[in-house]
Design a protein around this motif. Structure first.
Motif, mmCIF file in Angstrom:
data_model
loop_
_atom_site.group_PDB
_atom_site.id
_atom_site.type_symbol
_atom_site.label_atom_id
_atom_site.label_comp_id
_atom_site.label_asym_id
_atom_site.label_seq_id
_atom_site.Cartn_x
_atom_site.Cartn_y
_atom_site.Cartn_z
ATOM 1 N N THR A 1 -14.099 -6.167 5.699
ATOM 2 C CA THR A 1 -12.670 -6.393 5.935
ATOM 3 C C THR A 1 -11.873 -6.259 4.641
ATOM 4 O O THR A 1 -10.813 -5.624 4.618
ATOM 5 N N LEU A 2 -12.387 -6.850 3.577
ATOM 6 C CA LEU A 2 -11.691 -6.761 2.291
ATOM 7 C C LEU A 2 -11.647 -5.318 1.795
ATOM 8 O O LEU A 2 -10.612 -4.847 1.313
ATOM 9 N N PHE A 3 -12.762 -4.612 1.926
ATOM 10 C CA PHE A 3 -12.765 -3.223 1.476
ATOM 11 C C PHE A 3 -11.813 -2.377 2.314
ATOM 12 O O PHE A 3 -11.080 -1.539 1.779
ATOM 13 N N GLU A 4 -11.813 -2.603 3.605
ATOM 14 C CA GLU A 4 -10.901 -1.860 4.479
ATOM 15 C C GLU A 4 -9.449 -2.110 4.065
ATOM 16 O O GLU A 4 -8.636 -1.182 4.046
ATOM 17 N N SER A 5 -9.141 -3.331 3.700
ATOM 18 C CA SER A 5 -7.775 -3.669 3.277
ATOM 19 C C SER A 5 -7.375 -2.920 2.015
ATOM 20 O O SER A 5 -6.289 -2.336 1.953
ATOM 21 N N ILE A 6 -8.249 -2.925 1.002
ATOM 22 C CA ILE A 6 -7.881 -2.253 -0.253
ATOM 23 C C ILE A 6 -7.889 -0.737 -0.070
ATOM 24 O O ILE A 6 -7.062 -0.033 -0.653
ATOM 25 N N ARG A 7 -8.771 -0.234 0.766
ATOM 26 C CA ARG A 7 -8.781 1.212 1.037
ATOM 27 C C ARG A 7 -7.473 1.631 1.696
ATOM 28 O O ARG A 7 -6.846 2.614 1.299
ATOM 29 N N ASP A 8 -7.037 0.853 2.687
ATOM 30 C CA ASP A 8 -5.787 1.169 3.377
ATOM 31 C C ASP A 8 -4.586 1.044 2.440
ATOM 32 O O ASP A 8 -3.665 1.864 2.494
ATOM 33 N N LEU A 9 -4.607 0.030 1.580
ATOM 34 C CA LEU A 9 -3.517 -0.124 0.608
ATOM 35 C C LEU A 9 -3.452 1.073 -0.336
ATOM 36 O O LEU A 9 -2.364 1.597 -0.611
ATOM 37 N N ALA A 10 -4.593 1.489 -0.844
ATOM 38 C CA ALA A 10 -4.623 2.633 -1.763
ATOM 39 C C ALA A 10 -4.137 3.898 -1.056
ATOM 40 O O ALA A 10 -3.373 4.685 -1.637
ATOM 41 N N ASP A 11 -4.541 4.078 0.187
ATOM 42 C CA ASP A 11 -4.092 5.248 0.953
ATOM 43 C C ASP A 11 -2.589 5.195 1.211
ATOM 44 O O ASP A 11 -1.889 6.203 1.059
ATOM 45 N N ARG A 12 -2.100 4.030 1.612
ATOM 46 C CA ARG A 12 -0.663 3.880 1.867
ATOM 47 C C ARG A 12 0.151 4.110 0.604
ATOM 48 O O ARG A 12 1.229 4.718 0.647
ATOM 49 N N ALA A 13 -0.345 3.628 -0.526
ATOM 50 C CA ALA A 13 0.388 3.772 -1.791
ATOM 51 C C ALA A 13 0.585 5.244 -2.141
ATOM 52 O O ALA A 13 1.627 5.620 -2.693
ATOM 53 N N CYS A 14 -0.387 6.070 -1.810
ATOM 54 C CA CYS A 14 -0.270 7.508 -2.094
ATOM 55 C C CYS A 14 0.864 8.153 -1.306
ATOM 56 O O CYS A 14 1.414 9.170 -1.727
ATOM 57 N N ASP A 15 1.197 7.569 -0.171
ATOM 58 C CA ASP A 15 2.233 8.135 0.699
ATOM 59 C C ASP A 15 3.623 7.576 0.432
ATOM 60 O O ASP A 15 4.586 7.983 1.083
ATOM 61 N N VAL A 16 3.727 6.633 -0.495
ATOM 62 C CA VAL A 16 5.014 5.992 -0.787
ATOM 63 C C VAL A 16 5.554 6.548 -2.099
ATOM 64 O O VAL A 16 4.816 6.716 -3.066
ATOM 65 N N THR A 17 6.839 6.811 -2.108
ATOM 66 C CA THR A 17 7.486 7.209 -3.358
ATOM 67 C C THR A 17 8.227 6.007 -3.925
ATOM 68 O O THR A 17 8.667 5.122 -3.183
ATOM 69 N N SER A 18 8.350 5.983 -5.230
ATOM 70 C CA SER A 18 8.918 4.812 -5.900
ATOM 71 C C SER A 18 10.381 4.565 -5.548
ATOM 72 O O SER A 18 10.878 3.454 -5.725
ATOM 73 N N ASP A 19 11.067 5.557 -5.019
ATOM 74 C CA ASP A 19 12.476 5.351 -4.653
ATOM 75 C C ASP A 19 12.641 4.725 -3.267
ATOM 76 O O ASP A 19 13.750 4.413 -2.859
ATOM 77 N N ARG A 20 11.556 4.503 -2.563
ATOM 78 C CA ARG A 20 11.587 3.859 -1.243
ATOM 79 C C ARG A 20 11.352 2.361 -1.426
ATOM 80 O O ARG A 20 10.262 1.846 -1.203
ATOM 81 N N THR A 21 12.388 1.660 -1.830
ATOM 82 C CA THR A 21 12.301 0.259 -2.216
ATOM 83 C C THR A 21 11.666 -0.617 -1.145
ATOM 84 O O THR A 21 10.816 -1.458 -1.453
ATOM 85 N N GLU A 22 12.062 -0.419 0.110
ATOM 86 C CA GLU A 22 11.516 -1.259 1.177
ATOM 87 C C GLU A 22 10.028 -0.998 1.382
ATOM 88 O O GLU A 22 9.260 -1.915 1.662
ATOM 89 N N LYS A 23 9.605 0.248 1.212
ATOM 90 C CA LYS A 23 8.176 0.582 1.348
ATOM 91 C C LYS A 23 7.379 0.011 0.176
ATOM 92 O O LYS A 23 6.271 -0.485 0.358
ATOM 93 N N VAL A 24 7.951 0.089 -1.013
ATOM 94 C CA VAL A 24 7.297 -0.483 -2.193
ATOM 95 C C VAL A 24 7.136 -1.991 -2.004
ATOM 96 O O VAL A 24 6.057 -2.548 -2.224
#
Length: 168
Positions: A108-131
């Motif tokens: 569960t913990l690994f799945e969480s960090i994997r998903d976070l790392a994947d999501r972070a790749c899809d977010v741009t720094s100018d998307r304040t709400e996503k950040v």
């Protein structure tokens, strides 16, 4: 007429006595020697405290999350390969239950960090709400991981106290 138990019955009886135990000495070594994991968390924490800080350092934050994901994969693999083991003897039942629960949290913990790392790749720094959303998710992950690690340390100490460790 009495019959000797079949091999299947013998195995079933043996399986009822199997408990998950802890190789306390090796698990402690894994914890002590994993400086890279601690270093990554220490580097991510200040970046994750505020959305603007994270946005200003977004490429670094994304790279650190990916590194943390990879390091946790190694960390959990080592713990599962060498830190926990099944032992065909009776051990303190509560420690076995705790060890099983903690080992079960790895996925569960690994799945969480994997998903976070994947999501972070899809977010741009100018998307304040996503950040901000990603940082909130990271804070929840970090909290869950800290609780998990503390529980493993307690388990190590209990195992050493009860002298059920299987290390030198």
């Amino acid at each position: 007429m009495d019959h000797a138990p079949s091999p299947i019955a013998n195995r079933a009886l043996a399986d009822t006595k199997r408990r998950l135990s802890v190789n306390a000495a090796f698990l402690k070594d894994i914890k002590d020697d994993n400086r890279e994991l601690k270093n990554l968390v220490d580097r991510i924490n200040p970046l994750s405290e505020h959305p603007q800080i994270a946005a200003n350092h977004w490429p670094e934050f994304v790279a650190l999350l990916a590194d943390l994901r990879d390091q946790l994969a190694l960390h959990f693999s080592l713990e599962e390969a060498f830190g926990y083991f099944e032992e065909a003897i009776e051990v303190v039942p509560q420690l076995s239950i705790d060890a099983e629960q903690l080992r079960g949290q790895h996925a569960t913990l690994f799945e969480s960090i994997r998903d976070l790392a994947d999501r972070a790749c899809d977010v741009t720094s100018d998307r304040t709400e996503k950040v901000a959303s990603l940082l909130s998710s990271f804070q929840r992950f970090r909290h869950a991981f800290e609780i998990h690690e503390e529980a493993e340390v307690k388990l190590i100490l209990q195992s050493l106290d009860d002298d059920i460790g299987n290390g030198d």
